[in-house]
Design a protein around this motif. Structure first.
Motif, PDB file in Angstrom:
ATOM      1  N   TYR A 171       0.908  -1.375  -0.069  1.00  0.00           N
ATOM      2  CA  TYR A 171       0.040   0.087   0.102  1.00  0.00           C
ATOM      3  C   TYR A 171       0.862   1.336  -0.117  1.00  0.00           C
ATOM      4  N   THR A 172       1.867   1.086   0.812  1.00  0.00           N
ATOM      5  CA  THR A 172       2.801   2.503   0.763  1.00  0.00           C
ATOM      6  C   THR A 172       3.339   2.691  -0.580  1.00  0.00           C
ATOM      7  N   TYR A 174       2.309   1.420  -3.570  1.00  0.00           N
ATOM      8  CA  TYR A 174       1.230   2.160  -4.307  1.00  0.00           C
ATOM      9  C   TYR A 174       0.856   3.698  -3.950  1.00  0.00           C
ATOM     10  N   GLN A 175       1.298   4.198  -2.982  1.00  0.00           N
ATOM     11  CA  GLN A 175       0.483   5.466  -2.591  1.00  0.00           C
ATOM     12  C   GLN A 175       1.738   6.418  -3.008  1.00  0.00           C
ATOM     13  N   THR A 176       3.164   5.993  -3.308  1.00  0.00           N
ATOM     14  CA  THR A 176       4.234   6.933  -3.459  1.00  0.00           C
ATOM     15  C   THR A 176       4.873   6.762  -4.381  1.00  0.00           C
ATOM     16  N   LYS A 180       0.473   5.483 -11.459  1.00  0.00           N
ATOM     17  CA  LYS A 180      -0.960   5.017 -11.379  1.00  0.00           C
ATOM     18  C   LYS A 180      -1.492   4.799 -12.873  1.00  0.00           C
ATOM     19  N   ASP A 221      -7.666   4.790  -7.103  1.00  0.00           N
ATOM     20  CA  ASP A 221      -7.145   4.851  -5.547  1.00  0.00           C
ATOM     21  C   ASP A 221      -7.958   3.712  -4.834  1.00  0.00           C
ATOM     22  N   TYR A 341       8.733   7.260   0.302  1.00  0.00           N
ATOM     23  CA  TYR A 341       8.137   6.027   1.063  1.00  0.00           C
ATOM     24  C   TYR A 341       8.268   6.058   2.463  1.00  0.00           C
ATOM     25  N   LYS A 344       5.391   8.420   4.241  1.00  0.00           N
ATOM     26  CA  LYS A 344       4.121   7.631   3.926  1.00  0.00           C
ATOM     27  C   LYS A 344       3.874   6.263   5.090  1.00  0.00           C
ATOM     28  N   LEU A 348       1.319   5.757   7.952  1.00  0.00           N
ATOM     29  CA  LEU A 348       0.454   4.674   7.853  1.00  0.00           C
ATOM     30  C   LEU A 348       0.502   4.224   9.119  1.00  0.00           C
TER      31      LEU A 348
END
Length: 364
Positions: A171-172, A174-176, A180, A221, A341, A344, A348
């Motif tokens: 997830y980290t 994916y977010q950073t 996308k 997202d 990374y 984030k 989290l």
């Protein structure tokens, strides 16, 4: 160190190169122990040993090549170093014997692999982190959690510690770091210790790996819960004993390939370099060493034990997990220039766990 090497004669070796294979030869020289603030040591400055022990203030570091052993073998070696040191310093009388005297398991790979099974890789291509790296320096952060509290969090999600942290790692990313617009999956290599599956103890490498493949391309997202659900399904499907036998067969088949066996060593090196960088690509690695235990008489002298794995040009971020006493330590090692990374992941953890400690280890 002399006492420890008597316990571990299989590590008192140096690497020599033949025409077809590299091989290990007895090393009669003394290993060099020196002070070093850096947890990474230069192995070439140790009389050809494939490990290096250094110290700085009250910290003991062990840097060891994968040629000798895997994570659990390295932990066993480190524990012996720690206990022998404490024996000398504090005159502790002990019969510490938490090691394996025999190290002859090699044919288990052939005996226990399933010759009838075939391993089929998924066709999904893994996303590779494209951010720029610092080729001269890694940075390492240790996130230290309350183990008992984190177990309750995992229990509420009906997930194991490895599953939960693998999902958080994905997830980290994916977010950073994930593009996308990419249609590629995030794939995480997860080592599997074969000792507990085959009831074999060994000081050498005795593991295989599975790839946890998560499709993050469906939505713009994704939520953490959606990724955790996929991760749990992957572990459920790929973590069975039958699947582990197929991974073992995959590894044995590659090692026993006649073409590879009769290639000269310089061509083998080129092939393995290509295999690692081009064929066997995954996004990152998450390795859970599990609980590290010392005898009670030593525990008051040791605050914590951490484990980390070095990064590379393909896998630029790696995550290693272990626990000591009630400390669960998540070590994130990265050669990326950016810190997004780490920022984030910290954010989290605060959201999912609450209180925890951070220790930064500078590595040159």
């Amino acid at each position: 160190m002399k006492k420890t090497l008597k316990t571990y004669p299989c590590y008192q070796v140096k690497l020599k190169e033949g025409y077809y294979w590299g091989y290990l030869e007895i090393n009669d020289k003394e290993p060099i122990i020196e002070e070093n603030y850096n947890i990474y040591a230069k192995l070439e400055n140790n009389n050809e040993y494939l490990f290096k022990v250094t110290y700085f203030n009250n910290r003991i570091n062990l840097d060891i090549m994968h040629i000798l052993t895997d994570g659990l073998g390295a932990i066993s070696f480190l524990k012996s170093i720690i206990c022998n040191y404490l024996d000398l310093k504090y005159k502790i009388k002990t019969n510490y014997n938490n090691f394996v005297k025999k190290n002859t398991f090699e044919d288990w790979y052939d005996k226990k692999s399933d010759k009838c099974s075939k391993y089929q890789e998924k066709t999904n291509k893994a996303f590779i982190i494209n951010d720029k790296i610092n080729i001269k320096k890694n940075k390492t952060y240790c996130y230290i959690l309350d183990l008992s509290k984190f177990k309750l969090i995992c229990k509420n999600k009906k997930a194991s510690i490895t599953e939960y942290l693998c999902a958080l790692h994905i997830y980290t990313i994916y977010q950073t770091l994930y593009d996308k617009l990419s249609k590629k999956h995030i794939a995480i290599t997860v080592p599997i210790d074969l000792r507990r599956h085959y009831m074999v103890e060994s000081l050498s490498n005795f593991f295989t790996c599975m790839s946890i493949d998560v499709d993050v391309s469906n939505k713009k997202d994704m939520l953490f819960e959606e990724i955790l659900s996929q991760v749990k399904n992957e572990f459920h499907e790929k973590g069975t004993f039958n699947m582990i036998k197929t991974y073992l067969t995959r590894d044995v088949t590659l090692g026993n390939n006649l073409v590879i066996q009769f290639l000269p060593l310089f061509l083998k090196k080129a092939f393995m370099k290509y295999f690692g960088k081009v064929i066997n690509k995954t996004t990152s690695t998450l390795s859970n060493i599990g609980p590290i235990k010392l005898e009670e008489k030593y525990r008051k002298y040791v605050d914590n034990i951490i484990v980390l794995v070095s990064t590379g040009r393909v896998q630029k971020v790696k995550c290693t997990v272990c626990s000591y006493e009630n400390n669960l330590t998540i070590t994130v090692n990265s050669n990326l220039i950016t810190n997004k990374y780490e920022h984030k992941f910290c954010e989290l953890l605060k959201k999912h766990v609450g209180e925890f400690r951070i220790e930064k280890v500078n590595i040159d």
